[in-house]
Design a protein around this motif. Structure first.
Motif, mmCIF file in Angstrom:
data_model
loop_
_atom_site.group_PDB
_atom_site.id
_atom_site.type_symbol
_atom_site.label_atom_id
_atom_site.label_comp_id
_atom_site.label_asym_id
_atom_site.label_seq_id
_atom_site.Cartn_x
_atom_site.Cartn_y
_atom_site.Cartn_z
ATOM 1 N N LEU A 197 -14.067 -17.402 31.977
ATOM 2 C CA LEU A 197 -14.309 -17.243 33.408
ATOM 3 C C LEU A 197 -13.203 -17.875 34.240
ATOM 4 C CD1 LEU A 197 -18.161 -17.932 33.550
ATOM 5 C CD2 LEU A 197 -17.000 -15.723 33.669
ATOM 6 N N LEU A 198 -12.750 -19.034 33.843
ATOM 7 C CA LEU A 198 -11.693 -19.711 34.594
ATOM 8 C C LEU A 198 -10.414 -18.880 34.599
ATOM 9 C CD1 LEU A 198 -12.182 -23.424 33.451
ATOM 10 C CD2 LEU A 198 -12.752 -22.428 35.674
ATOM 11 N N LYS A 199 -10.102 -18.297 33.455
ATOM 12 C CA LYS A 199 -8.872 -17.494 33.381
ATOM 13 C C LYS A 199 -8.980 -16.246 34.246
ATOM 14 C CE LYS A 199 -5.606 -15.401 30.137
ATOM 15 N NZ LYS A 199 -4.471 -16.151 30.687
ATOM 16 N N VAL A 200 -10.098 -15.531 34.117
ATOM 17 C CA VAL A 200 -10.247 -14.267 34.839
ATOM 18 C C VAL A 200 -10.336 -14.503 36.343
ATOM 19 C CG1 VAL A 200 -11.668 -12.211 35.148
ATOM 20 C CG2 VAL A 200 -11.360 -13.168 32.861
ATOM 21 N N ILE A 201 -11.070 -15.534 36.753
ATOM 22 C CA ILE A 201 -11.298 -15.761 38.182
ATOM 23 C C ILE A 201 -10.096 -16.406 38.859
ATOM 24 C CG2 ILE A 201 -12.687 -17.071 39.852
ATOM 25 C CD1 ILE A 201 -15.071 -16.701 37.959
ATOM 26 N N PHE A 202 -9.478 -17.370 38.214
ATOM 27 C CA PHE A 202 -8.490 -18.207 38.903
ATOM 28 C C PHE A 202 -7.036 -17.871 38.596
ATOM 29 C CE2 PHE A 202 -12.339 -20.783 39.054
ATOM 30 C CZ PHE A 202 -12.342 -21.206 40.377
ATOM 31 N N ASP A 203 -6.761 -17.188 37.497
ATOM 32 C CA ASP A 203 -5.378 -16.836 37.166
ATOM 33 C C ASP A 203 -5.023 -15.539 37.890
ATOM 34 O OD1 ASP A 203 -2.938 -16.107 36.106
ATOM 35 O OD2 ASP A 203 -3.466 -16.569 34.033
ATOM 36 N N LYS A 204 -4.260 -15.650 38.966
ATOM 37 C CA LYS A 204 -3.963 -14.485 39.804
ATOM 38 C C LYS A 204 -3.139 -13.434 39.078
ATOM 39 C CE LYS A 204 0.111 -16.575 42.028
ATOM 40 N NZ LYS A 204 1.081 -15.625 41.447
ATOM 41 N N ASP A 205 -2.430 -13.819 38.028
ATOM 42 C CA ASP A 205 -1.568 -12.890 37.311
ATOM 43 C C ASP A 205 -2.258 -12.228 36.122
ATOM 44 O OD1 ASP A 205 0.660 -13.429 38.968
ATOM 45 O OD2 ASP A 205 1.036 -15.284 37.859
ATOM 46 N N TYR A 206 -3.481 -12.638 35.828
ATOM 47 C CA TYR A 206 -4.216 -12.061 34.698
ATOM 48 C C TYR A 206 -5.103 -10.927 35.208
ATOM 49 C CZ TYR A 206 -7.196 -11.688 30.573
ATOM 50 O OH TYR A 206 -7.871 -11.223 29.466
ATOM 51 N N LEU A 207 -4.866 -9.713 34.726
ATOM 52 C CA LEU A 207 -5.614 -8.532 35.161
ATOM 53 C C LEU A 207 -5.682 -8.467 36.685
ATOM 54 C CD1 LEU A 207 -8.588 -8.728 32.624
ATOM 55 C CD2 LEU A 207 -6.502 -7.359 32.424
ATOM 56 N N PRO A 208 -4.532 -8.418 37.353
ATOM 57 C CA PRO A 208 -4.515 -8.599 38.805
ATOM 58 C C PRO A 208 -4.978 -7.398 39.619
ATOM 59 C CG PRO A 208 -2.307 -8.138 38.023
ATOM 60 C CD PRO A 208 -3.168 -8.254 36.796
ATOM 61 N N LYS A 209 -5.032 -6.202 39.011
ATOM 62 C CA LYS A 209 -5.290 -5.005 39.824
ATOM 63 C C LYS A 209 -6.184 -4.032 39.062
ATOM 64 C CE LYS A 209 -2.766 -2.358 43.226
ATOM 65 N NZ LYS A 209 -3.240 -3.253 44.297
ATOM 66 N N ARG A 210 -7.219 -3.559 39.739
ATOM 67 C CA ARG A 210 -8.148 -2.625 39.083
ATOM 68 C C ARG A 210 -7.510 -1.268 38.856
ATOM 69 N NH1 ARG A 210 -12.225 0.986 41.050
ATOM 70 N NH2 ARG A 210 -12.049 0.195 43.180
ATOM 71 N N VAL A 211 -6.839 -0.735 39.867
ATOM 72 C CA VAL A 211 -6.182 0.576 39.745
ATOM 73 C C VAL A 211 -4.755 0.445 40.251
ATOM 74 C CG1 VAL A 211 -6.222 3.003 40.386
ATOM 75 C CG2 VAL A 211 -8.376 1.750 40.168
ATOM 76 N N ASN A 212 -3.810 0.638 39.359
ATOM 77 C CA ASN A 212 -2.396 0.584 39.727
ATOM 78 C C ASN A 212 -1.826 1.994 39.672
ATOM 79 O OD1 ASN A 212 0.275 -0.272 40.216
ATOM 80 N ND2 ASN A 212 0.682 -0.349 38.014
ATOM 81 N N LYS A 213 -1.182 2.423 40.756
ATOM 82 C CA LYS A 213 -0.574 3.756 40.802
ATOM 83 C C LYS A 213 0.922 3.686 41.069
ATOM 84 C CE LYS A 213 -4.767 6.061 42.483
ATOM 85 N NZ LYS A 213 -5.339 6.935 43.544
ATOM 86 N N ALA A 214 1.523 2.531 40.864
ATOM 87 C CA ALA A 214 2.940 2.358 41.167
ATOM 88 C C ALA A 214 3.796 3.271 40.298
ATOM 89 C CB ALA A 214 3.346 0.906 40.971
ATOM 90 N N ASP A 215 4.656 4.022 40.941
ATOM 91 C CA ASP A 215 5.517 4.970 40.246
ATOM 92 C C ASP A 215 6.406 4.237 39.245
ATOM 93 O OD1 ASP A 215 6.520 7.541 39.776
ATOM 94 O OD2 ASP A 215 8.227 7.194 41.096
ATOM 95 N N GLY A 216 6.417 4.735 38.016
ATOM 96 C CA GLY A 216 7.256 4.153 36.980
ATOM 97 C C GLY A 216 6.534 3.201 36.050
ATOM 98 N N ASP A 217 5.358 2.700 36.453
ATOM 99 C CA ASP A 217 4.581 1.803 35.592
ATOM 100 C C ASP A 217 3.762 2.617 34.596
ATOM 101 O OD1 ASP A 217 5.552 -0.299 37.030
ATOM 102 O OD2 ASP A 217 3.659 -0.802 38.029
ATOM 103 N N ASP A 218 3.368 1.959 33.492
ATOM 104 C CA ASP A 218 2.340 2.535 32.632
ATOM 105 C C ASP A 218 1.019 2.268 33.335
ATOM 106 O OD1 ASP A 218 0.173 2.666 30.678
ATOM 107 O OD2 ASP A 218 1.738 2.888 29.174
ATOM 108 N N LEU A 219 0.454 3.285 33.940
ATOM 109 C CA LEU A 219 -0.684 3.102 34.832
ATOM 110 C C LEU A 219 -1.941 2.670 34.103
ATOM 111 C CD1 LEU A 219 -0.176 6.152 37.228
ATOM 112 C CD2 LEU A 219 0.824 3.860 37.314
ATOM 113 N N VAL A 220 -2.034 2.972 32.834
ATOM 114 C CA VAL A 220 -3.202 2.564 32.055
ATOM 115 C C VAL A 220 -3.101 1.090 31.664
ATOM 116 C CG1 VAL A 220 -4.427 2.904 29.867
ATOM 117 C CG2 VAL A 220 -3.715 4.880 31.232
ATOM 118 N N LEU A 221 -1.961 0.695 31.138
ATOM 119 C CA LEU A 221 -1.797 -0.688 30.709
ATOM 120 C C LEU A 221 -1.845 -1.673 31.868
ATOM 121 C CD1 LEU A 221 1.002 -0.412 27.978
ATOM 122 C CD2 LEU A 221 -1.459 -0.715 27.634
ATOM 123 N N THR A 222 -1.441 -1.241 33.061
ATOM 124 C CA THR A 222 -1.367 -2.154 34.204
ATOM 125 C C THR A 222 -2.589 -2.079 35.115
ATOM 126 O OG1 THR A 222 -0.106 -0.504 35.464
ATOM 127 C CG2 THR A 222 1.150 -2.149 34.217
#
Length: 656
Positions: free
Chosen positions: A142-167
């Protein structure tokens, strides 16, 4: 439910909670009231599915936080607890730890030490421990998921060029890449066409009701079904649907419910297609509903359907207005400013209703659409038609909340334009929604052989732009005055102005400084507004008046011509599956934010002290029973607070 909220229950973070009322519910027959009651239970019971789909840790976090909230023994007025309370309310609103629009992970304003201290007050029996999991392991997770801003930071990423599933942190995939997902469903489609060549243009919506994972190096689908993933919840949905069958108004409604039960039992997407076709035929009754894995906005690839539910009944007077639109669907299609190759030669089964929402659930709650057009499968629309609803009591609640906000006074360019908007704004907003849902989504056609998923992660934005442009183009048509849908030929100007104002300026209040536009509907509105500004010299401009920016329209007829040009191109992109053109349009006009304009808009908006997002508290249904246990009435209660409702839902529908 004796817990009292300490902070504002209806205004928190960037959210304002509203209530919708069930106008005309008392006039319904007892049979219809009971029908609605059972369908409402089937709508509410699916809540945990949506929450789990939106993130693998959402349910364990929600359950833990609800327990901490109930059992907290400290000072509930201290800043740490108030911050914790706000965070929990955000999670309730978004069905998880990610913002419902931006999809960014919420940043808690309470400390780790506060959370750990509150956590330690709970016994093992009170914690949602997985099998074999210790409380230390749960806390660490819980501490990692809630407080680590860089861990799983975005529910849906559509940024061009990224692997949209992995990110993307949505829970539709596990240990797979975007390329693997696309190849998996491409192979599924090719295999189907090989076996059924006659159905090449009428394939199921591959992947809609499943989670794709890699197990022992092999890709597998976990299908959502009675004996599959989410079986505990689906069993409950089926139970309430079976209760509802006996109170259906028509034989066709019974057929629809039984087909839906069959689909939930088999998980076969062909059964879903048949359900969708049968649902289109159910037009005679007053009551209708949506229940299932429907919209694909929560999947970066636009394949996986989030679970949602809504129960509704017709507003008979307003439905007559919508029917005037649907009865003229062929005229609108024939006069659309698109290439004739992309027009439907015969528009089929366009059904339009104006309804009152009776219950919202899943991805439709607490934040809900105000209009819905289904089914989403293009081939079903082409062969069998579509059904659309505009949700009268939700739009009425929005209108009421906005009337005295000061928003128009701050962002409309001058008094004469403001007068037009105040005179015609509500009727134009409702009519544009009707045109968008009733006709826009159902208009046009794909060229033979075009892959419905060819536009990939740009598909949702392009589709919403197409429907909006269809509505905008026809808002200025004399046909609407002729049909009695607008009072005169000046009214449409209200919609033209407020649409561009929102797309270019005011929707920026929903974006944090330094961030891009990522939600599909917002991208659509930005795309239209900015494209028009770019191509509309002498017609429309973004004017700087005394240091403030405003939309200025000097040629409304010319603006309609611009909407026609863009609609023609957007329809071409959709019909031909032109991914490169879709990408260029969205990336050029729909995503980037002018930082200086953004800063100015946020400052102006901040002075108004209003919330950029709104959602709804459901009414509470209570069946009234006689001595024999028979239901004699269904009571509607509006007194339950947001916090009380969410805690009750956690107890009654916390199944997973």
């Amino acid at each position: 439910m004796d817990i009292l909220s300490t902070g504002s229950d209806t205004r928190f973070a960037d959210i304002q909670m509203l209530r919708y009322h069930l106008q005309g519910f008392d006039r319904l027959s007892l049979k219809n009231k009971i029908f609605i009651y059972y369908l409402a239970k089937a709508t509410l019971v699916g809540r945990d599915i949506t929450t789990d789909q939106f993130g693998a840790y959402n349910i364990v976090i929600r359950k833990t936080l609800e327990k901490l909230y109930r059992d907290y023994s400290g000072d509930r007025s201290n800043t740490e607890f108030l911050a914790f309370e706000t965070y929990l309310r955000q999670i309730w609103f978004a069905n998880g730890i990610y913002h419902h629009y931006s999809c960014d992970k919420f940043r808690p304003a309470f400390s780790k030490s506060f959370f750990i201290s509150a956590f330690e007050e709970l016994s093992d029996e009170e914690l949602p421990l997985a099998e074999g999991q210790t409380r230390r392991q749960l806390l660490s997770c819980l501490l990692k998921v809630i407080f680590d801003k860089d861990y799983l930071p975005k529910r849906v990423n559509k940024a061009d060029g990224d692997d949209l599933v992995l990110t993307s942190a949505c829970n539709y995939y596990e240990d797979v890449t975007q390329a693997e997902v696309e190849a998996f469903y491409r192979k599924q489609s090719e295999s189907y066409v090989k076996k059924h060549p006659e159905r090449a243009n009428s394939q199921p919506s591959w992947g809609l009701n499943s989670r794709l994972i890699k197990r022992n190096g092999k890709l597998e689908e976990e299908v959502y079904a009675r004996d599959g993933r989410y079986s505990k919840v689906i069993e409950k949905i089926i139970y309430w649907l079976e209760r509802a069958v006996d109170y259906a108004e028509t034989d066709q409604q019974k057929t629809v419910i039984r087909q839906l039960i069959k689909y939930y039992t088999t998980g076969d997407l062909s059964d879903f297609d048949q359900y969708s076709i049968e649902w289109l035929k159910a037009t005679d009754g007053e009551v209708d509903f949506i229940n299932g894995f429907i919209e694909v906005y929560g999947d970066p690839l636009g394949l996986k359907g989030s679970w949602e539910g809504i129960v509704e009944y017709k507003n008979l007077e307003a439905t007559a207005r919508a029917r005037r639109i649907s009865e003229n669907a062929q005229w609108f299609e024939d006069h659309s400013p698109i290439d004739s190759r992309f027009r439907k030669k015969k528009v089929k089964g366009v059904i339009a209703n104006v309804v009152c929402a009776a219950m919202l659930g899943g991805d439709e709650y607490p934040s809900s659409a105000i209009g819905i057009n289904l089914p989403n499968a293009d081939w079903i629309r082409a062969v069998h038609g579509s059904k659309s609803v505009s949700i009268f009591n939700l739009t009425e609640a929005y209108h009421e909340a906005s009337r005295n906000s000061g928003m128009l006074e701050e962002f409309v360019v001058d008094g004469s334009t403001l007068d037009i908007i105040k005179r015609y704004g509500d009727v134009c907003d409702d009519l544009h929604t009707d045109l968008h849902e009733c006709l826009g989504h159902g208009s046009g056609q794909l060229l033979p052989g075009t892959d419905p998923n060819a536009l990939k992660h740009y598909g949702n934005t392009i589709e919403e732009a197409r429907a909006d442009l269809f509505g905008l183009y026809y808002m200025a048509d004399a046909k609407l005055v002729e049909l009695g849908l607008l009072p005169d030929d000046e009214a449409y100007k209200s919609q033209y102005y407020t649409y561009l104002m929102n797309g270019v300026i005011t929707q920026l209040v929903r974006i944090k400084p330094g961030e891009r536009i990522e939600e599909s509907h917002m991208q659509n509105r930005a795309l239209i507004g900015r494209w028009v500004l770019s191509h509309g010299k002498g017609i429309v401009s973004l004017s700087n008046i005394d240091g403030k920016h405003y939309i200025t329209i000097t040629d409304y007829a010319g603006l309609r011509g611009l909407f026609a040009r863009l609609l023609a191109e957007i329809q071409r992109v959709k019909s031909e599956g032109d991914f490169a053109a879709a990408r260029l349009l969205v990336e050029t006009y729909g995503i980037q934010v002018d930082s200086e304009l953004h800063e100015e808009v946020l400052a102006r908006y901040g002075k108004l002290r209003i919330a950029p997002y709104e959602g709804f508290i459901n009414p509470k249904f209570t069946p009234v029973k006689d001595a024999k246990g028979e239901i004699t009435d269904v009571r509607v209660d509006y007194t339950e607070t947001y916090t009380q409702q969410m805690l009750r839902y956690g107890e009654e529908y916390g199944i997973l």
